[in-house]
Write a protein that holds these residues in place. Structure first.
Motif, PDB file in Angstrom:
ATOM      1  N   PHE A 287      27.668  -7.330  21.640  1.00 47.96           N
ATOM      2  CA  PHE A 287      27.435  -7.333  23.170  1.00 47.96           C
ATOM      3  C   PHE A 287      27.078  -6.054  23.532  1.00 47.96           C
ATOM      4  CE2 PHE A 287      30.351 -11.280  22.669  1.00 47.96           C
ATOM      5  CZ  PHE A 287      29.182 -11.900  22.025  1.00 47.96           C
ATOM      6  N   ALA A 288      27.883  -5.132  23.542  1.00 44.51           N
ATOM      7  CA  ALA A 288      28.265  -3.830  23.971  1.00 44.51           C
ATOM      8  C   ALA A 288      26.831  -2.964  24.193  1.00 44.51           C
ATOM      9  CB  ALA A 288      28.736  -2.890  23.756  1.00 44.51           C
ATOM     10  N   ASN A 289      26.281  -3.508  23.149  1.00 45.36           N
ATOM     11  CA  ASN A 289      24.207  -3.356  23.587  1.00 45.36           C
ATOM     12  C   ASN A 289      23.355  -3.360  24.312  1.00 45.36           C
ATOM     13  OD1 ASN A 289      24.981  -1.327  21.077  1.00 45.36           O
ATOM     14  ND2 ASN A 289      24.346  -2.944  19.920  1.00 45.36           N
ATOM     15  N   TYR A 290      23.914  -5.372  25.118  1.00 44.05           N
ATOM     16  CA  TYR A 290      23.161  -5.676  26.414  1.00 44.05           C
ATOM     17  C   TYR A 290      23.544  -6.614  27.246  1.00 44.05           C
ATOM     18  CZ  TYR A 290      24.391  -9.783  23.872  1.00 44.05           C
ATOM     19  OH  TYR A 290      25.415 -11.011  23.387  1.00 44.05           O
ATOM     20  N   THR A 291      25.293  -6.131  27.013  1.00 43.94           N
ATOM     21  CA  THR A 291      25.983  -6.764  29.000  1.00 43.94           C
ATOM     22  C   THR A 291      27.506  -6.396  28.238  1.00 43.94           C
ATOM     23  OG1 THR A 291      26.335  -8.532  29.863  1.00 43.94           O
ATOM     24  CG2 THR A 291      26.529  -9.124  27.152  1.00 43.94           C
TER      25      THR A 291
ATOM     26  N   ALA B 221      30.091  -8.258  13.586  1.00 42.02           N
ATOM     27  CA  ALA B 221      29.500  -8.032  14.055  1.00 42.02           C
ATOM     28  C   ALA B 221      28.255  -8.002  15.007  1.00 42.02           C
ATOM     29  CB  ALA B 221      28.512  -8.087  12.470  1.00 42.02           C
ATOM     30  N   ILE B 222      28.847  -9.747  15.376  1.00 44.43           N
ATOM     31  CA  ILE B 222      27.870 -10.267  16.570  1.00 44.43           C
ATOM     32  C   ILE B 222      28.447  -9.916  17.654  1.00 44.43           C
ATOM     33  CG2 ILE B 222      27.357 -12.741  17.773  1.00 44.43           C
ATOM     34  CD1 ILE B 222      27.079 -14.081  14.834  1.00 44.43           C
ATOM     35  N   ARG B 223      30.044  -9.192  18.106  1.00 45.52           N
ATOM     36  CA  ARG B 223      30.710  -9.322  19.127  1.00 45.52           C
ATOM     37  C   ARG B 223      30.349  -7.645  19.201  1.00 45.52           C
ATOM     38  NH1 ARG B 223      36.420 -12.341  17.709  1.00 45.52           N
ATOM     39  NH2 ARG B 223      34.647 -14.968  18.875  1.00 45.52           N
ATOM     40  N   ALA B 224      30.327  -6.601  18.284  1.00 39.07           N
ATOM     41  CA  ALA B 224      30.199  -5.810  18.290  1.00 39.07           C
ATOM     42  C   ALA B 224      28.754  -5.671  18.841  1.00 39.07           C
ATOM     43  CB  ALA B 224      30.454  -4.929  17.368  1.00 39.07           C
TER      44      ALA B 224
ATOM     45  N   ALA C 174      15.034  -8.891  22.103  1.00 34.57           N
ATOM     46  CA  ALA C 174      14.347  -8.117  20.174  1.00 34.57           C
ATOM     47  C   ALA C 174      15.244  -8.417  19.357  1.00 34.57           C
ATOM     48  CB  ALA C 174      13.595  -6.737  20.920  1.00 34.57           C
ATOM     49  N   LYS C 175      16.203  -8.146  19.371  1.00 34.19           N
ATOM     50  CA  LYS C 175      17.443  -7.536  18.547  1.00 34.19           C
ATOM     51  C   LYS C 175      19.042  -8.774  18.725  1.00 34.19           C
ATOM     52  CE  LYS C 175      15.732  -3.116  18.209  1.00 34.19           C
ATOM     53  NZ  LYS C 175      15.388  -2.697  16.921  1.00 34.19           N
ATOM     54  N   HIS C 176      19.444  -9.030  19.447  1.00 34.28           N
ATOM     55  CA  HIS C 176      20.514  -9.506  19.297  1.00 34.28           C
ATOM     56  C   HIS C 176      20.193 -10.936  18.822  1.00 34.28           C
ATOM     57  CE1 HIS C 176      24.584 -10.617  20.036  1.00 34.28           C
ATOM     58  NE2 HIS C 176      24.205 -11.826  20.305  1.00 34.28           N
ATOM     59  N   MET C 177      19.576 -12.309  19.612  1.00 39.63           N
ATOM     60  CA  MET C 177      19.333 -13.565  18.969  1.00 39.63           C
ATOM     61  C   MET C 177      18.159 -13.008  18.199  1.00 39.63           C
ATOM     62  SD  MET C 177      20.743 -14.738  21.200  1.00 39.63           S
ATOM     63  CE  MET C 177      19.852 -17.134  21.514  1.00 39.63           C
TER      64      MET C 177
END
Length: 142
Positions: free
Chosen positions: A125-129, A120-123, A62-65
């Protein structure tokens, strides 16, 4: 060892449930099959399974991709999300929890779009894995 790795990677594609997100939804199955054409660049992001590692598929889908896809503009043809189910051989443990893939027309355009957004992409990561992904860049040959 090399043959085992190649076999595992080949079998990997048969061990996932795909959740594709395509531009131009509503096309026929024939048209959607044609979207992934020879010569496209595929960026695969693999999330290895390990004891104690976590992955939030709902957030990723829903968010990252969608966030990463929004950076790619018209270069993006399609992206897919896959959830790992098991290893390739019977009773083989899970190798990857998830795989995301972007199909793009130009690798250089992809890299130019990602570079200013990499922090921003790397930051996110902590939201899902809590897994560091492995990235494979390849060319679609068939």
């Amino acid at each position: 060892m090399k043959c085992q790795l190649i076999l595992s990677l080949l079998l990997l594609t048969t061990c996932f449930v795909g959740f594709g997100q395509e531009k131009g939804a509503g096309k026929s199955k024939k048209q959607n099959a044609d979207v992934v054409e020879k010569g496209l660049t595929k960026i695969s992001i693999l999330y290895p399974y390990a004891e104690g590692k976590t992955f939030d598929m709902v957030y990723y889908e829903a968010k990252h991709m969608p966030m990463v896809a929004s950076y790619l503009g018209s270069n993006l043809v399609k992206y897919t999300i896959e959830k790992g189910l098991s290893g390739g051989a019977p009773d083989q443990p899970l190798l990857y929890m998830a795989v995301g893939a972007f199909y793009v027309k130009s690798l250089s355009e992809y890299q130019a779009a990602i570079k200013p957004n990499l922090d921003a992409i790397r930051a996110d990561f902590a939201n899902y894995t809590n897994v560091l992904p492995v990235v494979l860049v390849s060319e679609v040959v068939k």
